[in-house]
Enzyme design. Structure first.
Site, PDB file in Angstrom:
ATOM      1  N   LYS A   8      -9.605   2.402  -1.834  1.00 36.17           N
ATOM      2  CA  LYS A   8      -9.819   1.741  -0.539  1.00 36.17           C
ATOM      3  C   LYS A   8     -11.166   2.119   0.070  1.00 36.17           C
ATOM      4  O   LYS A   8     -11.457   3.301   0.282  1.00 36.17           O
ATOM      5  CB  LYS A   8      -8.673   2.102   0.400  1.00 36.17           C
ATOM      6  CG  LYS A   8      -8.651   1.311   1.706  1.00 36.17           C
ATOM      7  CD  LYS A   8      -7.378   1.652   2.494  1.00 36.17           C
ATOM      8  CE  LYS A   8      -7.215   0.838   3.755  1.00 36.17           C
ATOM      9  NZ  LYS A   8      -5.956   1.154   4.458  1.00 36.17           N
ATOM     10  N   CYS A  28      -5.131  -3.361   2.532  1.00 36.39           N
ATOM     11  CA  CYS A  28      -4.851  -3.455   3.964  1.00 36.39           C
ATOM     12  C   CYS A  28      -6.090  -3.715   4.819  1.00 36.39           C
ATOM     13  O   CYS A  28      -6.671  -4.777   4.783  1.00 36.39           O
ATOM     14  CB  CYS A  28      -4.063  -2.228   4.409  1.00 36.39           C
ATOM     15  SG  CYS A  28      -3.105  -2.563   5.917  1.00 36.39           S
ATOM     16  N   GLU A  46       0.862  -1.184   0.000  1.00 38.80           N
ATOM     17  CA  GLU A  46       0.000   0.000   0.000  1.00 38.80           C
ATOM     18  C   GLU A  46       0.907   1.245   0.000  1.00 38.80           C
ATOM     19  O   GLU A  46       1.941   1.263   0.678  1.00 38.80           O
ATOM     20  CB  GLU A  46      -0.846  -0.052   1.291  1.00 38.80           C
ATOM     21  CG  GLU A  46      -1.758   1.117   1.543  1.00 38.80           C
ATOM     22  CD  GLU A  46      -2.489   0.969   2.905  1.00 38.80           C
ATOM     23  OE1 GLU A  46      -2.101   0.097   3.725  1.00 38.80           O
ATOM     24  OE2 GLU A  46      -3.452   1.718   3.127  1.00 38.80           O
TER      25      GLU A  46
HETATM   26  C1  ACM Z   1      -4.027  -0.124   7.141  1.00 36.69           C
HETATM   27  O1  ACM Z   1      -5.142  -0.232   6.626  1.00 36.69           O
HETATM   28  N1  ACM Z   1      -3.028   0.461   6.513  1.00 36.69           N
HETATM   29  C2  ACM Z   1      -3.771  -0.674   8.482  1.00 36.69           C
END
Ligand code: ACM
Length: 269
Positions: free
Chosen positions: A109, A142, A38
């Site tokens: 995201k 993530c 990420e």
């Molecule tokens: C995250 O979502 N970077 C912990």
């Protein structure tokens, strides 16, 4: 096909250096599908939305997506990696999928973690699955793993391999991914980063342990907690297509969707 996770330590704001390092690690790998962490080009610990905007890029015109397209073409491979996406006055924690023929698609995201809620706009496009011709690829980022709906949605859309760029700071994801893969019968490539980022009194340590997980929940590769390393696994992506558990049970056909109404509503207690 061979799939791989490139675990390394991006340095905050050093985009030139991070792109060069990621590019050279990609060039050294012999995998057909690679996943980078990420926000691999910028680092993670932002101190303001303005700072995140200053490091954001358009997809696919920006330099990071273009660099990934160039190496994907040169190597004849597919790559997934995360970056801050700029779209007008909105910014997203996004990831792109690129192929030997160029840009394929992006994911914004959906479930923002901690202070990401201060910097980024929440993903507004939902989940997508992309057909590479050899396999179907889904992307989540993530903290999305914490919500079983993310991988369920991608798997129901036909993903064989979940590409999962991460900047993990908690120790739970790797074990959880064994269950996520088992309950959806899919492969996953979770690529975490390593190192500690300290900025303006804030410090986060990233926990490494990048993992490639099989549809039977087995760990096919697990990286160290501090090391920069590229791990690979040789897989048959078609192994993810058959959702049968035994002659009576099928993971997806046995779902009782008419009884799951609460899943589609918000908290109701
Ligand atoms: C995250 O979502 N970077 C912990």
């Amino acid at each position: 096909m061979k799939i791989g996770a490139i675990q390394f330590e991006p340095l905050f704001g050093e985009v030139d250096r991070n792109l060069e390092l990621a590019g050279s690690l990609i060039m050294k790998s012999d995998a057909d599908l690679l996943v980078l962490p990420e926000l691999f080009n910028t680092g993670y610990v932002f101190t303001s939305r303005e700072e995140a905007i200053s490091l954001s890029e358009q997809i696919p015109q920006g330099r990071t997506t273009q660099m990934l397209c160039d190496v994907a073409k040169e190597k004849g491979i597919f790559i997934v990696g995360g970056l801050v996406e700029k779209d007008g006055d909105r910014i997203f924690n996004s990831a792109v999928l690129v192929s030997p023929d160029g840009y394929v698609g992006r994911y914004r995201k959906v479930h923002l973690f901690f202070e990401e809620k201060l910097w980024f706009d929440p993903g507004d496009e939902g989940f997508s699955v992309y057909d590479t011709g050899v396999c179907k690829v889904g992307i989540m980022i993530c903290f999305d793993w914490f919500f079983p709906e993310s991988m369920r949605a991608l798997s129901l859309m036909g993903a064989d391999i979940i590409c999962h760029p991460a900047n993990l700071v908690m120790p739970f994801c790797q074990d959880a991914m064994r269950t996520r893969c088992l309950e959806n019968h899919v492969f996953a490539i979770t690529t975490n980063r390593v190192g500690t980022e300290s900025r303006e009194g804030k410090s986060l340590h990233f926990t490494g342990g990048s993992q490639i997980t099989g549809p039977d929940g087995r760990v096919l590769f697990r990286a160290g907690e501090d090391s920069e390393e590229t791990g690979t696994a040789e897989i048959d992506p078609m192994a993810a297509r058959d959702k049968k558990i035994n002659e009576y049970n099928d993971l997806f056909r046995d779902r009782r969707t008419n009884l799951y109404g609460a899943l589609l509503k918000g908290r109701n207690f």
